[in-house]
Design a protein around this motif. Sequence first.
Motif, PDB file in Angstrom:
ATOM      1  N   PHE A  74       0.840  -1.198   0.000  1.00  0.00           N
ATOM      2  CA  PHE A  74       0.000   0.000   0.000  1.00  0.00           C
ATOM      3  C   PHE A  74       0.878   1.252   0.000  1.00  0.00           C
ATOM      4  O   PHE A  74       0.645   2.196  -0.761  1.00  0.00           O
ATOM      5  CB  PHE A  74      -0.944  -0.001   1.207  1.00  0.00           C
ATOM      6  N   ALA A  75       1.914   1.260   0.861  1.00  0.00           N
ATOM      7  CA  ALA A  75       2.807   2.417   0.960  1.00  0.00           C
ATOM      8  C   ALA A  75       3.506   2.686  -0.369  1.00  0.00           C
ATOM      9  O   ALA A  75       3.618   3.835  -0.812  1.00  0.00           O
ATOM     10  CB  ALA A  75       3.831   2.204   2.072  1.00  0.00           C
ATOM     11  N   LYS A  76       3.959   1.618  -1.019  1.00  0.00           N
ATOM     12  CA  LYS A  76       4.635   1.775  -2.306  1.00  0.00           C
ATOM     13  C   LYS A  76       3.665   2.285  -3.368  1.00  0.00           C
ATOM     14  O   LYS A  76       4.010   3.139  -4.180  1.00  0.00           O
ATOM     15  CB  LYS A  76       5.271   0.458  -2.740  1.00  0.00           C
ATOM     16  N   ALA A  77       2.435   1.766  -3.349  1.00  0.00           N
ATOM     17  CA  ALA A  77       1.422   2.214  -4.308  1.00  0.00           C
ATOM     18  C   ALA A  77       1.100   3.699  -4.114  1.00  0.00           C
ATOM     19  O   ALA A  77       0.808   4.404  -5.084  1.00  0.00           O
ATOM     20  CB  ALA A  77       0.153   1.371  -4.169  1.00  0.00           C
ATOM     21  N   PRO A 103       7.754   7.375   0.907  1.00  0.00           N
ATOM     22  CA  PRO A 103       9.164   6.998   1.082  1.00  0.00           C
ATOM     23  C   PRO A 103       9.331   6.127   2.324  1.00  0.00           C
ATOM     24  O   PRO A 103       9.066   6.571   3.442  1.00  0.00           O
ATOM     25  CB  PRO A 103       9.876   8.350   1.245  1.00  0.00           C
ATOM     26  N   ILE A 104       9.738   4.871   2.133  1.00  0.00           N
ATOM     27  CA  ILE A 104       9.795   3.903   3.228  1.00  0.00           C
ATOM     28  C   ILE A 104      11.226   3.396   3.432  1.00  0.00           C
ATOM     29  O   ILE A 104      11.874   2.982   2.469  1.00  0.00           O
ATOM     30  CB  ILE A 104       8.884   2.685   2.943  1.00  0.00           C
ATOM     31  N   LEU A 105      11.678   3.417   4.657  1.00  0.00           N
ATOM     32  CA  LEU A 105      12.900   2.719   5.052  1.00  0.00           C
ATOM     33  C   LEU A 105      12.421   1.446   5.737  1.00  0.00           C
ATOM     34  O   LEU A 105      11.762   1.504   6.782  1.00  0.00           O
ATOM     35  CB  LEU A 105      13.746   3.556   6.016  1.00  0.00           C
ATOM     36  N   GLN A 106      12.711   0.293   5.133  1.00  0.00           N
ATOM     37  CA  GLN A 106      12.211  -0.986   5.636  1.00  0.00           C
ATOM     38  C   GLN A 106      13.230  -1.631   6.572  1.00  0.00           C
ATOM     39  O   GLN A 106      14.391  -1.762   6.194  1.00  0.00           O
ATOM     40  CB  GLN A 106      11.945  -1.940   4.474  1.00  0.00           C
ATOM     41  N   ILE A 115      -0.922   5.749   6.045  1.00  0.00           N
ATOM     42  CA  ILE A 115      -1.099   7.131   5.579  1.00  0.00           C
ATOM     43  C   ILE A 115      -1.376   8.092   6.726  1.00  0.00           C
ATOM     44  O   ILE A 115      -1.278   9.294   6.561  1.00  0.00           O
ATOM     45  CB  ILE A 115      -2.197   7.251   4.484  1.00  0.00           C
ATOM     46  N   LYS A 116      -1.699   7.562   7.914  1.00  0.00           N
ATOM     47  CA  LYS A 116      -1.956   8.399   9.083  1.00  0.00           C
ATOM     48  C   LYS A 116      -0.682   9.031   9.626  1.00  0.00           C
ATOM     49  O   LYS A 116      -0.728   9.957  10.400  1.00  0.00           O
ATOM     50  CB  LYS A 116      -2.631   7.599  10.194  1.00  0.00           C
ATOM     51  N   ILE A 117       0.451   8.476   9.229  1.00  0.00           N
ATOM     52  CA  ILE A 117       1.700   8.984   9.777  1.00  0.00           C
ATOM     53  C   ILE A 117       2.345   9.940   8.796  1.00  0.00           C
ATOM     54  O   ILE A 117       3.061  10.806   9.058  1.00  0.00           O
ATOM     55  CB  ILE A 117       2.650   7.821  10.155  1.00  0.00           C
TER      56      ILE A 117
END
Length: 132
Positions: free
Chosen positions: A39-42, A46-49, A130-132
């Motif tokens: 979902f985040a990628k879609a 920007p995600i640090l996993q 998306i809340k963050i």
Amino acid sequence: MKTTHKLRRTIMGEIATSDRQITLFYSSKSDRAKQTLAFAKAEGLPILQIDILKTKLTGTQIAELADRLHINIEDLINQEHPSYKVQFEHHDFSSDDWIKMIRHNPEIMKQPIALRGNRTILVETPTDIIKI
């Protein structure tokens, strides 16, 4: 090379966070985590996993995650997880004991946990990101 964003360190100083990216602590075996990442990628976030099954968390990082979520360390444990039920029975352990349990059995930690700047949430559904 100059960085255009500031990294913030919390009081304990172990987990660096940024307002420009989301740090996601997750288990690669978790369906909720996989759905959250997708979902985040879609959404183009920007995600640090940080896969807690591959990257061993320090005791300080575990304590900091609990502190950032405003919960006790023992509340980071998913006592419904099959590994917890098989290996442990419910006890009142010290914070150090709970930390050791998570360090040696990271799959029992509640996750995914998302951090952005000074905000931290336990992701209950993939769209929570998306809340963050």
